[in-house]
Design a protein around this motif. Sequence first.
Motif, short mmCIF file in Angstrom:
data_model
loop_
_atom_site.label_atom_id
_atom_site.label_comp_id
_atom_site.label_asym_id
_atom_site.label_seq_id
_atom_site.Cartn_x
_atom_site.Cartn_y
_atom_site.Cartn_z
N THR A 279 25.25 7.31 -25.49
CA THR A 279 25.31 5.84 -25.46
C THR A 279 26.72 5.35 -25.73
O THR A 279 27.25 4.48 -25.01
N CYS B 227 29.09 6.19 -22.77
CA CYS B 227 28.84 5.29 -21.64
C CYS B 227 29.37 3.89 -21.94
O CYS B 227 29.95 3.23 -21.07
N ASP B 228 29.20 3.44 -23.18
CA ASP B 228 29.77 2.14 -23.59
C ASP B 228 31.29 2.16 -23.48
O ASP B 228 31.91 1.15 -23.12
N ARG C 133 27.45 -2.97 -19.82
CA ARG C 133 26.93 -2.13 -20.91
C ARG C 133 25.43 -1.89 -20.74
O ARG C 133 24.94 -0.78 -20.99
N ALA D 177 25.06 0.60 -18.12
CA ALA D 177 25.45 1.92 -18.62
C ALA D 177 24.35 2.59 -19.43
O ALA D 177 24.31 3.82 -19.52
N SER D 178 23.48 1.78 -20.02
CA SER D 178 22.41 2.35 -20.84
C SER D 178 21.45 3.21 -20.00
O SER D 178 20.70 4.03 -20.56
N TRP E 37 22.63 5.15 -17.47
CA TRP E 37 23.41 6.22 -16.86
C TRP E 37 23.16 7.55 -17.55
O TRP E 37 22.78 7.62 -18.72
N HIS E 38 23.40 8.63 -16.79
CA HIS E 38 23.56 9.95 -17.37
C HIS E 38 25.05 10.29 -17.35
O HIS E 38 25.84 9.58 -16.70
N LEU E 39 25.40 11.32 -18.05
CA LEU E 39 26.82 11.56 -18.29
C LEU E 39 27.20 12.98 -17.90
O LEU E 39 26.61 13.95 -18.38
N ALA F 151 29.89 9.02 -14.79
CA ALA F 151 28.47 8.69 -14.70
C ALA F 151 27.87 9.56 -13.60
O ALA F 151 28.39 9.61 -12.49
N ASN G 262 22.74 14.64 -17.50
CA ASN G 262 23.68 15.01 -18.54
C ASN G 262 24.07 16.48 -18.40
O ASN G 262 23.21 17.36 -18.41
#
Length: 307
Positions: A98, A101-102, A194, A197-198, A200-202, A253, A257
């Motif tokens: 989190t 992504c933020d 934001r 982005a919550s 999204w995977h990373l 993104a 993950n």
Amino acid sequence: MGTVQQTSRQHLVSQVLLKQFAMPGPKGSGWQLLPFDLDNPGRLHKLRSPRACGWAEDFVAFDSASAEELWGSVERRTPAALSAVHAGTPFADPLHVTVLCDLMALHYVRSRHYHEVHTDAFERTRAGLADELISTFPEELRREALRETGLHLSGPGALSAFAERLIQRSSVVHDHQSGKLFRTSIEKVFSKVRKMASAWHLEILTPEAGQFLLGDNPALTVHMEETTITYGMAIGDAQALVLPIGPKHLLAAGPKNLMRTVPQALVDRLNLLQVHAAERYVYMHPKSGLEAFTAIATQQRTDQKHP
């Protein structure tokens, strides 16, 4: 009651991020990194502290305290997330994902690129407003002109001049000139991105060889093809949003993950984007050996701008 303090020197690139590209300097000098001036590639580039890099004067020119607190809500949580990346455990705690992504959302919005988008949108709207007023409210404009000036405006030129006068006096134009409109806009857009982005995977990319560098417009929307990468499209049209977070790590993104190693050819392409997208500076670890690469990339950038 105390007055709100305006922060004039505002970092567009977080100091916590810049420090990832730094190393301890000579005794007593603190952490230092190498800023490369793209406008003067031939000069001697001297080491600087993270505090001295990546900032703009009065980027948020009106009551910056609320924006600074918003940015700080992300930046204060970043060191723990970066430590987890270095330890190879960024996905052990969902909060780290989190925060990272933020961090991408923050640098995408708090940027010169977004400032240009905001200003261009305002100017386009402002340019057509007088004609819209004349077309929609001609009689109301004439009555208001008569009330204010005692003159009967008949010709289109006089009516247009009076409409421009009203617009120039409007609260929206005043708020634009003071910077209040931009501050409100950037805070709203950050909250919107934001929220995106919550979901999204990373992906966390690590170079097989070489190092990443960091531009002063570091969070880039990209679309990757087999041999090319384009950047700068609207976030909804992008394949990914990328952000270097250190010489050995870059955030993207992605569909899930994961941490993965990427070949130096991709590292070079991503570094090239940082150079081309930068306003003026890119930042690198003092021992990265990327000065020659950046000088060549700077010449390519110049040739594209002035063919």
